[in-house]
Design a protein around this motif. Structure first.
Motif, PDB file in Angstrom:
ATOM      1  N   VAL A  49       1.003  -1.066   0.025  1.00 42.87           N
ATOM      2  CA  VAL A  49      -0.108   0.004   0.054  1.00 42.87           C
ATOM      3  C   VAL A  49       0.841   1.154   0.002  1.00 42.87           C
ATOM      4  O   VAL A  49       1.670   1.305   0.825  1.00 42.87           O
ATOM      5  CB  VAL A  49      -0.867   0.030   1.257  1.00 42.87           C
ATOM      6  N   ASP A  50       0.620   2.196  -0.850  1.00 44.39           N
ATOM      7  CA  ASP A  50       1.349   3.453  -0.840  1.00 44.39           C
ATOM      8  C   ASP A  50       0.529   4.523   0.184  1.00 44.39           C
ATOM      9  O   ASP A  50      -0.526   5.110   0.107  1.00 44.39           O
ATOM     10  CB  ASP A  50       1.041   4.116  -2.342  1.00 44.39           C
ATOM     11  N   ARG A  51       1.478   4.526   1.231  1.00 41.54           N
ATOM     12  CA  ARG A  51       0.859   5.179   2.540  1.00 41.54           C
ATOM     13  C   ARG A  51       0.726   6.793   2.251  1.00 41.54           C
ATOM     14  O   ARG A  51       0.100   7.463   2.978  1.00 41.54           O
ATOM     15  CB  ARG A  51       1.942   4.761   3.732  1.00 41.54           C
ATOM     16  N   SER A  52       1.306   7.261   1.187  1.00 41.01           N
ATOM     17  CA  SER A  52       1.430   8.825   0.936  1.00 41.01           C
ATOM     18  C   SER A  52       0.026   8.974   0.380  1.00 41.01           C
ATOM     19  O   SER A  52      -0.538  10.225   0.458  1.00 41.01           O
ATOM     20  CB  SER A  52       2.558   8.948   0.030  1.00 41.01           C
ATOM     21  N   LYS A  53      -0.994   7.992   0.103  1.00 40.78           N
ATOM     22  CA  LYS A  53      -2.289   8.410  -0.593  1.00 40.78           C
ATOM     23  C   LYS A  53      -3.339   8.109   0.155  1.00 40.78           C
ATOM     24  O   LYS A  53      -4.276   8.502   0.091  1.00 40.78           O
ATOM     25  CB  LYS A  53      -2.312   7.391  -1.821  1.00 40.78           C
ATOM     26  N   PHE A  54      -2.947   7.501   1.481  1.00 33.48           N
ATOM     27  CA  PHE A  54      -3.977   7.329   2.500  1.00 33.48           C
ATOM     28  C   PHE A  54      -3.475   7.591   3.603  1.00 33.48           C
ATOM     29  O   PHE A  54      -2.517   7.645   4.133  1.00 33.48           O
ATOM     30  CB  PHE A  54      -4.089   5.670   2.466  1.00 33.48           C
ATOM     31  N   LYS A  55      -4.371   7.886   4.605  1.00 35.75           N
ATOM     32  CA  LYS A  55      -4.206   8.866   5.902  1.00 35.75           C
ATOM     33  C   LYS A  55      -5.056   7.706   6.951  1.00 35.75           C
ATOM     34  O   LYS A  55      -6.072   7.039   6.796  1.00 35.75           O
ATOM     35  CB  LYS A  55      -4.862   9.988   5.949  1.00 35.75           C
ATOM     36  N   GLY A  56      -4.313   7.626   8.135  1.00 36.77           N
ATOM     37  CA  GLY A  56      -4.799   6.691   9.357  1.00 36.77           C
ATOM     38  C   GLY A  56      -5.442   5.401   8.886  1.00 36.77           C
ATOM     39  O   GLY A  56      -4.784   4.431   8.454  1.00 36.77           O
ATOM     40  N   THR A  57      -6.802   4.957   9.359  1.00 35.79           N
ATOM     41  CA  THR A  57      -7.421   3.929   9.159  1.00 35.79           C
ATOM     42  C   THR A  57      -7.491   3.476   7.495  1.00 35.79           C
ATOM     43  O   THR A  57      -7.820   2.072   7.336  1.00 35.79           O
ATOM     44  CB  THR A  57      -8.685   3.828   9.525  1.00 35.79           C
ATOM     45  N   GLU A  58      -7.366   4.495   6.611  1.00 34.84           N
ATOM     46  CA  GLU A  58      -7.517   4.283   5.204  1.00 34.84           C
ATOM     47  C   GLU A  58      -6.450   3.261   4.838  1.00 34.84           C
ATOM     48  O   GLU A  58      -6.804   2.519   4.086  1.00 34.84           O
ATOM     49  CB  GLU A  58      -7.550   5.422   4.479  1.00 34.84           C
ATOM     50  N   VAL A  59      -5.326   3.183   5.407  1.00 34.37           N
ATOM     51  CA  VAL A  59      -4.196   2.487   4.964  1.00 34.37           C
ATOM     52  C   VAL A  59      -4.571   0.819   5.245  1.00 34.37           C
ATOM     53  O   VAL A  59      -4.290   0.009   4.615  1.00 34.37           O
ATOM     54  CB  VAL A  59      -2.823   2.706   5.885  1.00 34.37           C
ATOM     55  N   PHE A  60      -5.200   0.669   6.284  1.00 31.43           N
ATOM     56  CA  PHE A  60      -5.611  -0.669   6.945  1.00 31.43           C
ATOM     57  C   PHE A  60      -6.832  -1.291   5.974  1.00 31.43           C
ATOM     58  O   PHE A  60      -6.718  -2.482   5.566  1.00 31.43           O
ATOM     59  CB  PHE A  60      -6.074  -0.614   8.389  1.00 31.43           C
ATOM     60  N   GLN A  61      -7.573  -0.264   5.639  1.00 35.38           N
ATOM     61  CA  GLN A  61      -8.849  -0.516   4.683  1.00 35.38           C
ATOM     62  C   GLN A  61      -8.322  -1.091   3.420  1.00 35.38           C
ATOM     63  O   GLN A  61      -8.845  -2.025   2.772  1.00 35.38           O
ATOM     64  CB  GLN A  61      -9.945   0.483   4.647  1.00 35.38           C
ATOM     65  N   GLU A  62      -7.370  -0.455   3.181  1.00 30.59           N
ATOM     66  CA  GLU A  62      -6.738  -0.837   1.674  1.00 30.59           C
ATOM     67  C   GLU A  62      -6.195  -2.127   1.772  1.00 30.59           C
ATOM     68  O   GLU A  62      -6.483  -3.023   0.655  1.00 30.59           O
ATOM     69  CB  GLU A  62      -5.683   0.239   1.326  1.00 30.59           C
ATOM     70  N   GLY A  63      -5.491  -2.527   2.888  1.00 35.06           N
ATOM     71  CA  GLY A  63      -4.771  -3.715   2.784  1.00 35.06           C
ATOM     72  C   GLY A  63      -5.988  -4.823   3.037  1.00 35.06           C
ATOM     73  O   GLY A  63      -5.751  -5.949   2.366  1.00 35.06           O
ATOM     74  N   VAL A  64      -7.027  -4.551   3.737  1.00 34.87           N
ATOM     75  CA  VAL A  64      -8.260  -5.425   3.711  1.00 34.87           C
ATOM     76  C   VAL A  64      -8.708  -5.798   2.490  1.00 34.87           C
ATOM     77  O   VAL A  64      -9.244  -7.107   1.937  1.00 34.87           O
ATOM     78  CB  VAL A  64      -9.355  -5.074   4.936  1.00 34.87           C
ATOM     79  N   ARG A  65      -9.044  -4.776   1.425  1.00 37.39           N
ATOM     80  CA  ARG A  65      -9.405  -4.906   0.088  1.00 37.39           C
ATOM     81  C   ARG A  65      -8.687  -5.715  -0.467  1.00 37.39           C
ATOM     82  O   ARG A  65      -9.064  -6.543  -1.351  1.00 37.39           O
ATOM     83  CB  ARG A  65      -9.631  -3.452  -0.507  1.00 37.39           C
ATOM     84  N   GLY A  66      -7.345  -5.668  -0.442  1.00 38.75           N
ATOM     85  CA  GLY A  66      -6.254  -6.707  -1.235  1.00 38.75           C
ATOM     86  C   GLY A  66      -6.294  -7.961  -0.636  1.00 38.75           C
ATOM     87  O   GLY A  66      -6.224  -8.617  -1.475  1.00 38.75           O
ATOM     88  N   ALA A  67      -6.687  -8.209   0.689  1.00 42.99           N
ATOM     89  CA  ALA A  67      -6.750  -9.545   1.020  1.00 42.99           C
ATOM     90  C   ALA A  67      -8.042 -10.130   0.373  1.00 42.99           C
ATOM     91  O   ALA A  67      -8.063 -11.586   0.480  1.00 42.99           O
ATOM     92  CB  ALA A  67      -6.682  -9.624   2.352  1.00 42.99           C
ATOM     93  N   ARG A  68      -8.967  -9.551   0.350  1.00 48.34           N
ATOM     94  CA  ARG A  68     -10.080 -10.163  -0.224  1.00 48.34           C
ATOM     95  C   ARG A  68     -10.255 -10.613  -1.686  1.00 48.34           C
ATOM     96  O   ARG A  68     -10.616 -11.385  -2.330  1.00 48.34           O
ATOM     97  CB  ARG A  68     -11.363  -9.309  -0.113  1.00 48.34           C
ATOM     98  N   ASN A  69      -9.280 -10.125  -2.349  1.00 52.24           N
ATOM     99  CA  ASN A  69      -9.007 -10.068  -3.727  1.00 52.24           C
ATOM    100  C   ASN A  69      -7.855 -11.121  -4.203  1.00 52.24           C
ATOM    101  O   ASN A  69      -7.145 -10.783  -5.177  1.00 52.24           O
ATOM    102  CB  ASN A  69      -9.014  -9.041  -4.653  1.00 52.24           C
TER     103      ASN A  69
END
Length: 332
Positions: free
Chosen positions: A168-188
């Motif tokens: 995950v590119d952490r410069s594009k996401f803030k706070g909990t958005e980083v974790f949510q992006e990781g969850v979306r990747g794990a589902r796919n």
């Protein structure tokens, strides 16, 4: 001089010298005769006369010295009172005052010192003291409870999320958005990725078990036992569940008569249709309704198991069982 010596000698004691001196015509003859006698007596009695004179002088000196004593009254000697006597008098006077002072000091020393008043704590201070003691207790219990080594993740889902968070590119996401992006990747994840995470989870599980077993063996059975006891106390204080440490070396606790009866009734299969809480209440009613004669069977089972526990406790932990120690203290 010869005459005096002649008078002291034993030879001339019976001579009447008074008559000699009363007749002037015989003075010369008597003098010459006395001179010869005195010379003879002097040679013969020189040592005794010398000793007599020395002894007389020694006695006279002793009398002279003993005559002028310190304690002689002034009227008889005519001399003033010696300074030593005055000093002794002063000491007597000062002794009275010293005794009075020391007696006063003794009286003062017998007085009890005022007891220090116990400091009364305010409610705020009492609360702070209680918090401090609680904090120290928690610290001690945590040290005794032991902390097992950290485990690697044993779930494939957790491994998939962790893997996707790395990309995950952490410069594009803030706070909990980083974790949510990781969850979306794990589902796919793809089937190949899913298999990879599954295998990794199994490997981690085996590695964790081996590390935990090795860590347990690095402590004595008594330390593991005390750690579990501390974990129980921490759970009661904090309300957080603490998993007991597993160790095959630990000695199983002895059965009570009621537990022996409960185990026997459950193993019979008569309560399969009941819920666990209903089973417990039903067996408890049966136990209370039983006579002492009916309970005797389970009492003997309990006594035999206590003996087993006492023996194993001494062999494994190196100390006597708690109930054995309590029994000894009560008997003594």
């Amino acid at each position: 001089m010869p005459l005096n010596i002649a008078q002291r000698g034993a030879v001339l004691r019976h001579l009447q010298l008074g008559n000699v001196f009363s007749r002037p015509t015989r003075v010369a003859a008597i003098h010459s005769h006395a001179r010869r006698v005195s010379l003879a007596a002097g040679r013969r009695f020189a040592n005794p006369i010398t000793r007599t004179e020395y002894q007389f002088g020694a006695v006279s000196q002793g009398l002279i010295k003993s005559y002028a004593t310190v304690g002689r009254p002034k009227g008889s000697t005519g001399k003033a009172k010696p300074k030593a006597t005055e000093a002794a008098g002063d000491e007597k006077k000062s002794g009275k005052t010293a005794k009075s002072k020391t007696s006063g000091a003794k009286k003062d020393s017998t007085k009890e010192e005022p007891k220090k008043k116990r400091k009364v704590l305010t409610d705020k201070q009492k609360e702070a003291k209680k918090v401090k003691e609680q904090r120290e207790l928690l610290k001690t219990l945590k040290e005794t409870a032991l902390q097992p080594p950290k485990k690697a993740s044993e779930h494939k889902w957790t491994l998939a999320v962790q893997d996707k968070l790395v990309g995950v590119d952490r410069s594009k996401f803030k706070g909990t958005e980083v974790f949510q992006e990781g969850v979306r990747g794990a589902r796919n994840v793809t089937p190949e990725e899913d298999e990879k995470f599954t295998q990794q989870a199994e490997l981690n599980k085996a590695a964790n078990a081996a590390a935990y077993k090795e860590w347990i063996k690095s402590h004595t059975p008594l330390q593991i036992k005390e750690a579990n006891h501390a974990r129980e106390r921490l759970e009661k204080i904090t309300g957080k569940y603490m998993r007991p440490l597993k160790d095959d070396r630990l000695v199983k606790r002895p059965l009570t008569a009621y537990i022996a009866f409960y185990t026997d009734r459950v193993s019979g299969g008569d309560f399969k249709h009941l819920k666990p809480e209903d089973i417990t209440s039903h067996i408890a009613r049966e136990w209370r309704a039983m006579t002492d004669t009916e309970k005797e069977k389970y009492v003997k089972i309990s006594e035999a198991d206590r003996k087993r526990y006492a023996q194993e406790h001494l062999e494994v932990y190196g100390t006597e069982a708690p109930f054995t120690q309590n029994a000894e203290s009560e008997s003594s």
